[in-house]
Design an enzyme around this catalytic site. Sequence first.
Site, PDB file in Angstrom:
ATOM      1  N   HIS B  33       0.832  -1.210   0.000  1.00  0.00           N
ATOM      2  CA  HIS B  33       0.000   0.000   0.000  1.00  0.00           C
ATOM      3  C   HIS B  33       0.867   1.262   0.000  1.00  0.00           C
ATOM      4  CE1 HIS B  33      -2.706  -2.979   2.134  1.00  0.00           C
ATOM      5  NE2 HIS B  33      -3.522  -2.532   1.204  1.00  0.00           N
ATOM      6  N   SER B 182      -2.679  -8.321   2.979  1.00  0.00           N
ATOM      7  CA  SER B 182      -3.205  -8.299   4.348  1.00  0.00           C
ATOM      8  C   SER B 182      -3.568  -9.703   4.803  1.00  0.00           C
ATOM      9  CB  SER B 182      -4.442  -7.401   4.423  1.00  0.00           C
ATOM     10  OG  SER B 182      -4.086  -6.089   4.042  1.00  0.00           O
TER      11      SER B 182
END
Lengths: 280, 280
Positions: B33, B182
């Site tokens: 990210h 994630s």
Amino acid sequence: MEIITSITTLRARLQAETSIALVPTMGNLHAGHLSLVRLAQQHTTCTVVSIFVNRLQFLPHEDFDRYPRTAVEDCQLLKEMDVNIVFMPDEKTLYPVPQEFRLTLPAMADTLEGAFRPGFFNGVMTVVLKLFNITQPQVAIFGKKDYQQLQLVRQMVEQLNLPIEIIAGDTIRAEDGLALSSRNRYLDAAERQEASRLAAVLAQIKNNIASGERNFGKLRQQASQTLAAHGWQSNYIAICNQQTLSPAIPDDGHLAILGAARLGQTRLIDNIEFSMPAAE
Amino acid sequence: MEIITSITTLRARLQAETSIALVPTMGNLHAGHLSLVRLAQQHTTCTVVSIFVNRLQFLPHEDFDRYPRTAVEDCQLLKEMDVNIVFMPDEKTLYPVPQEFRLTLPAMADTLEGAFRPGFFNGVMTVVLKLFNITQPQVAIFGKKDYQQLQLVRQMVEQLNLPIEIIAGDTIRAEDGLALSSRNRYLDAAERQEASRLAAVLAQIKNNIASGERNFGKLRQQASQTLAAHGWQSNYIAICNQQTLSPAIPDDGHLAILGAARLGQTRLIDNIEFSMPAAE
């Protein structure tokens, strides 16, 4: 007034504008459209009128090919009104590839017009969304004549978080009450004379409700019978909640009375808003 | 850095900005990210990172409830990167009413991830469209890690005429090659050690094609067998045309090799781009 056909040119032209109104039309402009343009001009400094006969919203058997196309006259009218920009894309510009990204719509889209014209609102909402994205207006103007479309656009703006204010323009009518529509030109002289009856039966329902009648089923049936007695084939006469367009219950405060019927080869729609007098 | 939770506040804050980049995330930020954030900062002057775990894109049996939510740590990381705005709406803000206006998608959305997670892309594209409309960015950043999503977003932007430039960020990998995700935190120690094999078999396919192998079926089968031999349940191993994500033919110049497989309870995806050497 600028006539623009390309998306890139339109975007460049609008770059510096901060107060844009979009009036989406399919052309063949009449006083109804022009009143929407006037509304746009009252709200913003740059008015864009789009003219695009959107194939996506016509069913295979409908009048896409013979839908009246009068670009020269349309532009003349808009020029006289000092419109800033006419956006007239061709089909390849708006649909360079098959339009696969479309919208799914709430159940409201399957009733009334949606029930008689399956796929119609899918085509309408998809092109409206594209025109919104192309123009990025602060304000967009829609006529109450297409009442169900107006309510769907309002819901779309809310649910898709479009930063656009939707302003509704009242229906403009001929002296005898017939709502102006590009499809009125399909009517022959006798049909034209008869055509105002659709508005009349909707007004009759409104008056009866105002007078205390609460049997909506009876009112709808009377209206259909009156139309049938004069040669109409009615598609629906509906008394609805204004927001949801589901069948009204006597407790609903704000009603819309909508009708669609065929006169000869021509299908006409009309509607009228009505607010219940407050209970005592 | 401002943390904003309301749409109205966000719009007011962005009013004067002319160069906005949006980085949509579901939070639980990792180096992948952060590399997208860096890309955003290179292209615009105002970077908005959205954090929203989007229920619409989870299937009923999927991990919506246990999806890692780490807002405090996320904001700390973004603050260290001098991000301008973090947009963290709650569910009622993005979905105040049931989301009935959604998107229909091209056939590409029904393959690969779409085949294993029906409805997934519908949920993704709908929230992306909403976030686009809320933020109205000039640029939006998506990672190549979610390759099919990236290509669908690109097609959506084109077909819905969104005035947004889509920029793709490369996948960031751990030292052993595992793509950051994630969901890696669901892996136990043994699984974590095994997890890099997915990237390895995709790279092996790429090397074999580079060496002249054109039997794509055989390459895919070998990869699946290797994974199965090490305890994986593979969902798909696909060699695709980069744009269309339909099965590649040897004539396709630009390929994407995509894989999805389950290791224990955790489903991992990965992909690798590959351009055919020009024919002589």
